[in-house]
Design a protein around this motif. Structure first.
Motif, PDB file in Angstrom:
ATOM      1  N   ALA A   1      16.364  30.570  42.718  1.00 29.59           N
ATOM      2  CA  ALA A   1      15.500  30.969  43.840  1.00 29.59           C
ATOM      3  C   ALA A   1      14.340  31.844  43.383  1.00 29.59           C
ATOM      4  CB  ALA A   1      16.327  31.715  44.893  1.00 29.59           C
ATOM      5  N   GLY A   2      14.575  32.729  42.417  1.00 35.78           N
ATOM      6  CA  GLY A   2      13.508  33.591  41.927  1.00 35.78           C
ATOM      7  C   GLY A   2      12.405  32.795  41.263  1.00 35.78           C
ATOM      8  N   PHE A   3      12.803  31.831  40.447  1.00 36.20           N
ATOM      9  CA  PHE A   3      11.820  30.978  39.774  1.00 36.20           C
ATOM     10  C   PHE A   3      11.073  30.114  40.788  1.00 36.20           C
ATOM     11  CE2 PHE A   3      11.089  26.835  37.488  1.00 36.20           C
ATOM     12  CZ  PHE A   3       9.982  27.266  36.768  1.00 36.20           C
ATOM     13  N   ARG A   4      11.791  29.584  41.781  1.00 34.78           N
ATOM     14  CA  ARG A   4      11.152  28.763  42.814  1.00 34.78           C
ATOM     15  C   ARG A   4      10.095  29.578  43.576  1.00 34.78           C
ATOM     16  NH1 ARG A   4      15.455  27.203  45.002  1.00 34.78           N
ATOM     17  NH2 ARG A   4      15.581  28.638  46.777  1.00 34.78           N
ATOM     18  N   GLY A   5      10.422  30.830  43.877  1.00 35.81           N
ATOM     19  CA  GLY A   5       9.455  31.686  44.555  1.00 35.81           C
ATOM     20  C   GLY A   5       8.222  31.933  43.711  1.00 35.81           C
ATOM     21  N   PHE A   6       8.424  32.112  42.405  1.00 35.89           N
ATOM     22  CA  PHE A   6       7.280  32.297  41.509  1.00 35.89           C
ATOM     23  C   PHE A   6       6.391  31.057  41.481  1.00 35.89           C
ATOM     24  CE2 PHE A   6       5.646  31.308  37.247  1.00 35.89           C
ATOM     25  CZ  PHE A   6       4.692  32.302  37.124  1.00 35.89           C
ATOM     26  N   VAL A   7       7.010  29.869  41.424  1.00 34.26           N
ATOM     27  CA  VAL A   7       6.212  28.633  41.368  1.00 34.26           C
ATOM     28  C   VAL A   7       5.387  28.470  42.644  1.00 34.26           C
ATOM     29  CG1 VAL A   7       6.354  26.112  41.308  1.00 34.26           C
ATOM     30  CG2 VAL A   7       7.735  27.480  39.734  1.00 34.26           C
ATOM     31  N   TRP A   8       5.979  28.747  43.810  1.00 34.53           N
ATOM     32  CA  TRP A   8       5.214  28.672  45.055  1.00 34.53           C
ATOM     33  C   TRP A   8       4.041  29.662  45.034  1.00 34.53           C
ATOM     34  CZ3 TRP A   8       4.791  24.926  48.228  1.00 34.53           C
ATOM     35  CH2 TRP A   8       5.868  24.091  48.509  1.00 34.53           C
TER      36      TRP A   8
ATOM     37  N   ARG B   1       2.526  30.781  42.374  1.00 27.56           N
ATOM     38  CA  ARG B   1       1.521  30.301  41.424  1.00 27.56           C
ATOM     39  C   ARG B   1       0.685  29.167  42.023  1.00 27.56           C
ATOM     40  NH1 ARG B   1       2.408  28.073  35.186  1.00 27.56           N
ATOM     41  NH2 ARG B   1       0.169  27.780  34.791  1.00 27.56           N
ATOM     42  N   ILE B   2       1.299  28.324  42.824  1.00 28.44           N
ATOM     43  CA  ILE B   2       0.530  27.265  43.497  1.00 28.44           C
ATOM     44  C   ILE B   2      -0.536  27.883  44.398  1.00 28.44           C
ATOM     45  CG2 ILE B   2       0.677  25.453  45.252  1.00 28.44           C
ATOM     46  CD1 ILE B   2       3.400  24.688  44.050  1.00 28.44           C
ATOM     47  N   LEU B   3      -0.139  28.902  45.172  1.00 26.78           N
ATOM     48  CA  LEU B   3      -1.110  29.572  46.046  1.00 26.78           C
ATOM     49  C   LEU B   3      -2.192  30.278  45.246  1.00 26.78           C
ATOM     50  CD1 LEU B   3       1.370  31.026  48.690  1.00 26.78           C
ATOM     51  CD2 LEU B   3      -0.298  29.188  49.060  1.00 26.78           C
ATOM     52  N   LEU B   4      -1.849  30.775  44.062  1.00 29.83           N
ATOM     53  CA  LEU B   4      -2.834  31.457  43.228  1.00 29.83           C
ATOM     54  C   LEU B   4      -3.902  30.514  42.685  1.00 29.83           C
ATOM     55  CD1 LEU B   4      -0.497  33.870  41.221  1.00 29.83           C
ATOM     56  CD2 LEU B   4      -2.210  34.527  42.920  1.00 29.83           C
ATOM     57  N   LEU B   5      -3.678  29.195  42.781  1.00 32.73           N
ATOM     58  CA  LEU B   5      -4.729  28.248  42.392  1.00 32.73           C
ATOM     59  C   LEU B   5      -5.983  28.443  43.233  1.00 32.73           C
ATOM     60  CD1 LEU B   5      -2.773  24.887  41.873  1.00 32.73           C
ATOM     61  CD2 LEU B   5      -3.786  26.361  40.131  1.00 32.73           C
TER      62      LEU B   5
ATOM     63  N   VAL C   1      -5.088  37.613  37.812  1.00 27.44           N
ATOM     64  CA  VAL C   1      -4.160  36.575  38.254  1.00 27.44           C
ATOM     65  C   VAL C   1      -3.518  35.881  37.052  1.00 27.44           C
ATOM     66  CG1 VAL C   1      -4.031  34.295  39.340  1.00 27.44           C
ATOM     67  CG2 VAL C   1      -5.233  36.168  40.489  1.00 27.44           C
ATOM     68  N   ARG C   2      -4.346  35.502  36.098  1.00 23.19           N
ATOM     69  CA  ARG C   2      -3.841  34.774  34.925  1.00 23.19           C
ATOM     70  C   ARG C   2      -2.875  35.630  34.114  1.00 23.19           C
ATOM     71  NH1 ARG C   2      -6.334  30.401  32.686  1.00 23.19           N
ATOM     72  NH2 ARG C   2      -6.135  31.323  30.619  1.00 23.19           N
ATOM     73  N   LEU C   3      -3.285  36.865  33.831  1.00 21.51           N
ATOM     74  CA  LEU C   3      -2.441  37.710  33.005  1.00 21.51           C
ATOM     75  C   LEU C   3      -1.151  38.079  33.731  1.00 21.51           C
ATOM     76  CD1 LEU C   3      -3.516  40.339  30.507  1.00 21.51           C
ATOM     77  CD2 LEU C   3      -1.735  40.956  32.138  1.00 21.51           C
TER      78      LEU C   3
ATOM     79  N   SER D   1       7.178  25.066  35.319  1.00 21.14           N
ATOM     80  CA  SER D   1       6.098  25.722  36.061  1.00 21.14           C
ATOM     81  C   SER D   1       4.766  25.042  35.803  1.00 21.14           C
ATOM     82  CB  SER D   1       6.032  27.200  35.663  1.00 21.14           C
ATOM     83  OG  SER D   1       4.901  27.822  36.236  1.00 21.14           O
ATOM     84  N   ASN D   2       4.453  24.805  34.540  1.00 22.99           N
ATOM     85  CA  ASN D   2       3.162  24.210  34.210  1.00 22.99           C
ATOM     86  C   ASN D   2       3.045  22.777  34.703  1.00 22.99           C
ATOM     87  OD1 ASN D   2       2.252  26.534  33.023  1.00 22.99           O
ATOM     88  ND2 ASN D   2       2.676  25.890  30.932  1.00 22.99           N
TER      89      ASN D   2
END
Length: 435
Positions: A250-257, A259-263, A362-364, A386-387
């Motif tokens: 769940a933690g990783f899934r939250g990070f991926v979501w 990161r998508i928004l950070l696009l 954002v990137r760092l 993630s990538n």
């Protein structure tokens, strides 16, 4: 008395003991100062090479100068970004099969340098559609090679540099890289590109290829201990297993979501440029001065973001995304209201500089967060999943530009600014993994 390298490491990181280690193999502790600077120099050199051959700025300008069709120019950014990200899920399985992953990075670096050298040859010998297609073909090779480097680099970093020192490394590297790019931009700003012709681009591309050669020598100096090889079987089967992390973690899934928004921050720069051109009549077209703005923004911000990232990388992502949202709303309002001075290039140059600062955060922030949340056993898998997801999301997000025919650059920038606020909110509530 400590060796000079250890003392320099103490100065850069703030350590009093260069052998304090967290989350890396015990055998790697004594090599940490050497590995820190070898990784830093390699990262610095390839960052400068990437900036002076940017698919968002330099390569489009070059294809225009060579007379390539506009339609081909439109493929540069999608190929550059998705080509790096999409194959990584399969690549990670191969990386896991190797106890030492440094060689994967060296292979990717060598292919990257050769691809840029090929582009230099194209810039000096071809024109029109032939030049465009040749550059795109070489860019595919370059992007895939950078994908190899991306997976291997984070894994090597996690094995050789201690937790809570990685942000300082990335921030210092990015800051020095920004200064170097700033100097290149000043040189370009003083160059008559029309008179110089394609020779400028040949020099830039050959220079970037040389930087990759030097980066190879630096990265080869890293002392890497053997790591876990579980999961190094059939690439496709392992890839499917890795994708299951999105369901089970769940933690990783939250990070991926998040990161998508950070696009939304990464996709914003072209719309700032379009608005600047519309209001100034092209007053922000000089290639050199755009490079200067990007270099200056990176140099003044990255060390700050790096130090903050070691304390809380989720806060870095939240602050940077929120700042990008505020900047976007201010820019939209200024454009709609036709505020005094909006026809001058300087407010737009300032906006681009600020956006570069925020995008650097954002990137760092998301890089440090991902490395810190992972373990030695799952780091390569998390990076690859993630990538790969972000590569697909980036291709889909490219469809946002289609709406530009109806709502224009102002409307698109407003949409991206609102998404940036949502990204900031999501980042703020991610679990803390730093420190």
């Amino acid at each position: 008395m400590k060796p000079d390298l250890d003392r320099l490491y103490d100065y850069v990181t703030g350590d009093e003991d260069a052998r304090v280690c967290r989350d890396i193999p015990e055998a790697a502790c004594r090599h940490q100062p050497r590995n820190f600077f070898a990784y830093l120099l390699a990262n610095l050199l390839n960052k400068v090479a990437d900036e002076i051959t940017s698919a968002k700025l330099v390569l489009p300008w070059m294809l225009g100068a060579l007379g390539a069709p506009v339609a081909l120019t439109g493929f540069l950014v999608p190929i550059r970004e998705a080509g790096v990200l999409l194959p990584q899920l399969a690549v990670a399985a191969a990386v896991r099969h190797r106890p030492r992953r440094r060689g994967v990075w060296l292979l990717g670096g060598a292919l990257s340098g050769l691809a840029l050298a090929g582009m230099a040859f194209v810039a000096g010998t071809l024109e029109g559609a032939a030049a465009g297609w040749a550059v795109l073909a070489l860019l595919v090779i370059f992007s895939l090679a950078r994908g190899l480097c991306s997976v291997a680099a984070k894994d090597v970093l996690g094995k050789t540099v201690s937790k809570s020192r990685r942000g300082a490394l990335m921030g210092t590297s990015a800051g020095l890289g920004g200064v170097a790019v700033l100097l290149v931009g000043l040189a370009l700003g003083a160059t008559d590109l029309a008179a110089a012709g394609g020779g400028v681009f040949v020099a830039l591309l050959l220079g970037a290829a040389l930087l990759w050669g030097l980066a190879l020598a630096s990265f080869a100096a890293i002392v890497e201990e053997p790591g876990a090889t579980e999961g190094g079987g059939n690439a496709f089967g392992v890839a499917l297993q890795h994708l299951a992390l999105l369901r089970t973690d769940a933690g990783f899934r939250g990070f991926v979501w998040t990161r998508i928004l950070l696009l939304s921050v990464a996709l914003a720069p072209p719309y700032y440029i379009l608005l600047a051109q519309a209001h100034t009549g092209g007053g922000v077209q000089g290639l050199g001065w755009l490079v200067v703005a990007a270099g200056l923004g990176a140099s003044i911000s990255s060390p700050f973001w790096g130090r903050m990232g070691d304390r809380s990388s989720r806060t870095v992502m939240a602050l940077a995304a929120g700042g990008a949202g505020v900047l976007g709303l201010v820019t939209v309002a200024a454009s709609w209201l036709e505020l005094p001075g909006i026809d001058s290039p300087w407010p737009w140059a300032a906006a681009i500089l600020l956006l570069t600062v925020l995008h650097s955060g954002v990137r760092l922030g998301r890089k440090v967060y991902l490395v810190d949340m992972a373990t030695a056993e799952n780091r390569a898998a998390l990076v690859a999943v993630s990538n790969t997801v972000i590569g697909v999301a980036m291709l889909l997000a490219g469809a946002i530009g289609v709406a530009g025919n109806r709502i224009g650059a102002v409307g698109l920038l407003l949409l991206l600014s609102l998404l940036a606020f949502l990204a900031a909110w999501r980042a703020r509530y991610l679990p803390e993994v730093s420190g």
